[in-house]
Motif scaffolding. Structure first.
Motif, PDB file in Angstrom:
ATOM      1  N   ASP A  69       0.828  -1.209   0.000  1.00 33.22           N
ATOM      2  CA  ASP A  69       0.000   0.000   0.000  1.00 33.22           C
ATOM      3  C   ASP A  69       0.863   1.259   0.000  1.00 33.22           C
ATOM      4  OD1 ASP A  69      -2.355  -1.378  -0.045  1.00 33.22           O
ATOM      5  OD2 ASP A  69      -2.703  -1.292   2.122  1.00 33.22           O
ATOM      6  N   SER A  72       2.814   1.497  -3.265  1.00 34.78           N
ATOM      7  CA  SER A  72       1.891   1.899  -4.318  1.00 34.78           C
ATOM      8  C   SER A  72       1.750   3.410  -4.380  1.00 34.78           C
ATOM      9  CB  SER A  72       0.518   1.252  -4.074  1.00 34.78           C
ATOM     10  OG  SER A  72      -0.416   1.691  -5.031  1.00 34.78           O
ATOM     11  N   TYR A  76       2.667   5.635  -7.631  1.00 31.29           N
ATOM     12  CA  TYR A  76       1.608   6.469  -8.207  1.00 31.29           C
ATOM     13  C   TYR A  76       2.019   7.938  -8.266  1.00 31.29           C
ATOM     14  CZ  TYR A  76      -2.792   9.022  -8.579  1.00 31.29           C
ATOM     15  OH  TYR A  76      -3.787   9.895  -8.957  1.00 31.29           O
ATOM     16  N   ALA A 163       2.475  -3.782  -5.440  1.00 29.13           N
ATOM     17  CA  ALA A 163       2.289  -2.333  -5.341  1.00 29.13           C
ATOM     18  C   ALA A 163       2.100  -1.716  -6.722  1.00 29.13           C
ATOM     19  CB  ALA A 163       3.500  -1.709  -4.644  1.00 29.13           C
ATOM     20  N   SER A 166      -1.473  -2.170  -8.058  1.00 24.81           N
ATOM     21  CA  SER A 166      -2.401  -1.204  -7.469  1.00 24.81           C
ATOM     22  C   SER A 166      -2.187   0.202  -8.034  1.00 24.81           C
ATOM     23  CB  SER A 166      -2.231  -1.198  -5.946  1.00 24.81           C
ATOM     24  OG  SER A 166      -3.089  -0.256  -5.349  1.00 24.81           O
ATOM     25  N   ALA A 167      -0.916   0.620  -8.114  1.00 31.30           N
ATOM     26  CA  ALA A 167      -0.612   1.968  -8.597  1.00 31.30           C
ATOM     27  C   ALA A 167      -0.994   2.135 -10.061  1.00 31.30           C
ATOM     28  CB  ALA A 167       0.869   2.262  -8.404  1.00 31.30           C
TER      29      ALA A 167
END
Length: 282
Positions: A69, A72, A76, A163, A166-167
């Motif tokens: 998390d 990520s 991002y 990660a 998700s990103a």
């Protein structure tokens, strides 16, 4: 360790929300969001490099569900900051090409990691010990991420891949919305009937100049620009890029603000001359 890092993560999200509200793309200033996240990761690296989890299940849970998390967020915001830089200095063509390259990078990663995508999406667990234990034979090599070397003693490579999944999903949504790293500033028709007839560059200068005097300086340029756009029924477009051009002038010369001073001084002198003329005619 898991509870401590989750607490760090929640605090990080809160601080990022504040920085997002205040953020204005600026080539001369490091992205404070990335500095914040990098600081957190450095702290975690110090804590985790020699940390020993009590049982494998705790280590797997941490590297599968907790640490990704935070990574990520780093991925991002790194990509989003690069998009903002492209908006500031690029041409229309170069900005389109940059987005195309980013989309291709996302697509290539998805294709190369399709099995991991399925594993992640279907919430499988049968290969957890291979993917998310630092002692696994699959996690013997360090990973290079945006120029930074991620030591496998700190974080398994598959944790970083989680990660990235998700990103990249979040980045794909950003690109699909057509935002491209810069929030849209909707314009509503001006109820005053006022229309800006000067240049957009001039109104951009004014927007940045008055920030200190609006809400005690506790409001973003974005909001001030929105207000001027609505007041004068205009569109300032890529105002951060325009301001970068202002900064690039000789000695940061503010042409419009200088002209405003001259215009105001002339108006004062004209009114004073008019007042003296009326007095002499009596």
């Amino acid at each position: 360790m898991v509870a401590e890092v989750r607490k760090i993560y929640e605090q990080l999200l809160s601080e990022l929300a504040i920085l997002d509200e205040m953020h204005e793309p600026d080539l001369g200033t490091p992205d404070q969001r990335l500095l914040l996240i990098s600081g957190v990761l450095e702290l975690l690296k110090q804590k985790l490099t020699d940390y020993i989890f009590g049982v494998d299940e705790h280590e797997i849970s941490f590297y599968k569900e907790t640490l990704p998390d935070i990574f990520s967020l780093f991925i991002y915001y790194t990509e989003k900051s690069a998009l903002e830089t492209s908006d500031l200095i690029g041409t229309r063509k170069s900005r389109v090409e940059y987005r195309s390259r980013l989309v291709k990078r996302i697509d290539d990663f998805s294709s190369e990691n399709s099995e991991l995508y399925d594993y992640y999406s279907l919430r499988k667990t049968n290969f957890d010990s291979y993917y998310f234990l630092r002692s696994s034979p699959l996690n013997r090599e360090s990973v290079v991420l945006f120029g930074a070397v991620i030591d496998c003693r700190f974080c398994p490579g598959f944790s970083i891949r989680m990660a990235m999944i998700s990103a990249y999903r979040k980045l794909d949504e950003l690109l699909s919305d057509g935002i491209g790293g810069q929030e849209s500033l909707a314009i509503t028709p001006s109820a005053t009937g006022l229309r800006w007839t000067g240049t957009k560059r001039a109104l951009t200068e004014l927007s940045y100049a008055i920030q200190k005097y609006v809400n005690n300086g506790q409001v973003s340029i974005k909001v001030i620009v929105q207000g001027f756009q609505n007041l004068f029924n205009t569109d300032l477009g890529n105002y951060p890029r325009v301001f970068q051009e202002v900064l690039g002038r000789k000695k940061g010369e503010t042409l419009f603000l200088n002209q405003l001073v001259d215009d105001l001084q002339k108006r004062i002198e004209d009114q004073e001359n008019e007042r003296l003329g009326r007095r002499e005619s009596r």
